[in-house]
Design a protein around this motif. Structure first.
Motif, PDB file in Angstrom:
ATOM      1  N   ARG A  25      14.561 -14.023   7.346  1.00 50.93           N
ATOM      2  CA  ARG A  25      14.622 -13.406   8.670  1.00 50.93           C
ATOM      3  C   ARG A  25      14.640 -14.394   9.834  1.00 50.93           C
ATOM      4  N   ASP A  26      13.861 -15.437   9.818  1.00 53.59           N
ATOM      5  CA  ASP A  26      13.766 -16.374  10.933  1.00 53.59           C
ATOM      6  C   ASP A  26      14.718 -17.557  10.810  1.00 53.59           C
ATOM      7  N   SER A  27      15.754 -17.412  10.008  1.00 53.44           N
ATOM      8  CA  SER A  27      16.720 -18.486   9.810  1.00 53.44           C
ATOM      9  C   SER A  27      17.530 -18.740  11.075  1.00 53.44           C
ATOM     10  N   GLY A  28      18.189 -19.883  11.071  1.00 57.22           N
ATOM     11  CA  GLY A  28      19.056 -20.226  12.183  1.00 57.22           C
ATOM     12  C   GLY A  28      20.055 -21.273  11.757  1.00 57.22           C
ATOM     13  N   LEU A  29      20.890 -21.662  12.681  1.00 58.79           N
ATOM     14  CA  LEU A  29      21.866 -22.720  12.456  1.00 58.79           C
ATOM     15  C   LEU A  29      21.202 -24.054  12.762  1.00 58.79           C
ATOM     16  N   ARG A  30      21.222 -24.977  11.801  1.00 55.05           N
ATOM     17  CA  ARG A  30      20.630 -26.303  12.018  1.00 55.05           C
ATOM     18  C   ARG A  30      21.745 -27.309  12.186  1.00 55.05           C
ATOM     19  N   ILE A  31      21.621 -28.144  13.217  1.00 56.52           N
ATOM     20  CA  ILE A  31      22.604 -29.188  13.490  1.00 56.52           C
ATOM     21  C   ILE A  31      21.913 -30.538  13.372  1.00 56.52           C
ATOM     22  N   VAL A  32      22.493 -31.388  12.520  1.00 60.13           N
ATOM     23  CA  VAL A  32      21.947 -32.720  12.252  1.00 60.13           C
ATOM     24  C   VAL A  32      23.022 -33.754  12.555  1.00 60.13           C
ATOM     25  N   ASP A  38      12.404 -30.771  15.410  1.00 56.39           N
ATOM     26  CA  ASP A  38      13.628 -30.121  15.869  1.00 56.39           C
ATOM     27  C   ASP A  38      13.417 -29.439  17.217  1.00 56.39           C
ATOM     28  N   GLU A  39      14.446 -29.469  18.042  1.00 60.09           N
ATOM     29  CA  GLU A  39      14.468 -28.667  19.261  1.00 60.09           C
ATOM     30  C   GLU A  39      14.986 -27.292  18.846  1.00 60.09           C
ATOM     31  N   VAL A  40      14.353 -26.235  19.315  1.00 59.61           N
ATOM     32  CA  VAL A  40      14.756 -24.878  18.947  1.00 59.61           C
ATOM     33  C   VAL A  40      15.339 -24.190  20.168  1.00 59.61           C
ATOM     34  N   ILE A  41      16.541 -23.676  20.002  1.00 60.00           N
ATOM     35  CA  ILE A  41      17.208 -22.918  21.058  1.00 60.00           C
ATOM     36  C   ILE A  41      17.309 -21.476  20.579  1.00 60.00           C
ATOM     37  N   GLU A  42      16.829 -20.556  21.397  1.00 58.10           N
ATOM     38  CA  GLU A  42      16.936 -19.135  21.071  1.00 58.10           C
ATOM     39  C   GLU A  42      17.759 -18.458  22.155  1.00 58.10           C
ATOM     40  N   THR A  43      18.857 -17.860  21.737  1.00 53.25           N
ATOM     41  CA  THR A  43      19.763 -17.184  22.663  1.00 53.25           C
ATOM     42  C   THR A  43      20.291 -15.930  22.003  1.00 53.25           C
ATOM     43  N   GLY A  44      20.224 -14.817  22.683  1.00 46.97           N
ATOM     44  CA  GLY A  44      20.805 -13.583  22.171  1.00 46.97           C
ATOM     45  C   GLY A  44      20.281 -13.147  20.821  1.00 46.97           C
ATOM     46  N   GLY A  45      19.048 -13.528  20.503  1.00 48.35           N
ATOM     47  CA  GLY A  45      18.446 -13.119  19.244  1.00 48.35           C
ATOM     48  C   GLY A  45      18.766 -14.024  18.066  1.00 48.35           C
ATOM     49  N   VAL A  46      19.473 -15.141  18.306  1.00 48.10           N
ATOM     50  CA  VAL A  46      19.727 -16.102  17.229  1.00 48.10           C
ATOM     51  C   VAL A  46      19.064 -17.431  17.570  1.00 48.10           C
ATOM     52  N   ILE A 105      26.700 -16.963  14.609  1.00 48.49           N
ATOM     53  CA  ILE A 105      25.408 -17.280  13.994  1.00 48.49           C
ATOM     54  C   ILE A 105      24.750 -16.013  13.473  1.00 48.49           C
ATOM     55  N   ARG A 106      24.862 -14.934  14.230  1.00 48.79           N
ATOM     56  CA  ARG A 106      24.296 -13.657  13.780  1.00 48.79           C
ATOM     57  C   ARG A 106      24.957 -13.202  12.475  1.00 48.79           C
ATOM     58  N   ILE A 107      26.280 -13.345  12.382  1.00 46.61           N
ATOM     59  CA  ILE A 107      26.997 -12.973  11.157  1.00 46.61           C
ATOM     60  C   ILE A 107      26.470 -13.776   9.969  1.00 46.61           C
ATOM     61  N   LEU A 108      26.251 -15.077  10.179  1.00 45.23           N
ATOM     62  CA  LEU A 108      25.814 -15.956   9.094  1.00 45.23           C
ATOM     63  C   LEU A 108      24.347 -15.765   8.701  1.00 45.23           C
ATOM     64  N   THR A 109      23.515 -15.319   9.644  1.00 46.04           N
ATOM     65  CA  THR A 109      22.080 -15.196   9.346  1.00 46.04           C
ATOM     66  C   THR A 109      21.625 -13.770   9.079  1.00 46.04           C
ATOM     67  N   ASP A 110      22.467 -12.783   9.337  1.00 46.55           N
ATOM     68  CA  ASP A 110      22.097 -11.383   9.098  1.00 46.55           C
ATOM     69  C   ASP A 110      22.486 -10.902   7.705  1.00 46.55           C
ATOM     70  N   LYS A 111      22.392 -11.773   6.741  1.00 47.61           N
ATOM     71  CA  LYS A 111      22.723 -11.412   5.360  1.00 47.61           C
ATOM     72  C   LYS A 111      21.428 -11.151   4.606  1.00 47.61           C
TER      73      LYS A 111
END
Length: 97
Positions: free
Chosen positions: A23-30, A50-58, A12-18
């Protein structure tokens, strides 16, 4: 609650650190259908409800139906040079979704 493996956090970090990803993006699961179809995408933020899960900075944003379906599961990832494959696993057993 869905948990994230260390490899999923890294993916997730690889995909959002572009540079072109907010900056506050994340992986969304639907969850879309009764057959268990899941859509994963990078989103600039959570949708209402949405439920938001924050782990390890993602961050992971779970649509309410997806959150209910994925409770007690783990998000894992396989990272290749130009590809990331996410897998939902059951940490209590060997089954996969």
């Amino acid at each position: 609650m869905l948990t994230l493996t260390d490899t999923a956090v890294e993916a997730i970090r690889i995909l959002t650190d572009k540079p072109d990803v907010p900056r506050d993006s994340g992986l969304r699961i639907v969850h879309h259908d009764s057959a268990g179809g899941l859509e994963l995408s990078i989103a600039p933020g959570p949708d209402a409800g949405d439920e938001v899960i924050e782990t390890g900075g993602v961050r992971v944003f779970l649509q309410d139906t997806a959150a209910a379906m994925l409770g007690g599961r783990a998000l894992n990832a396989e990272i290749a040079e130009d590809d990331v494959v996410f897998r939902i696993t059951n940490p209590q057993g060997s089954g996969r979704r």
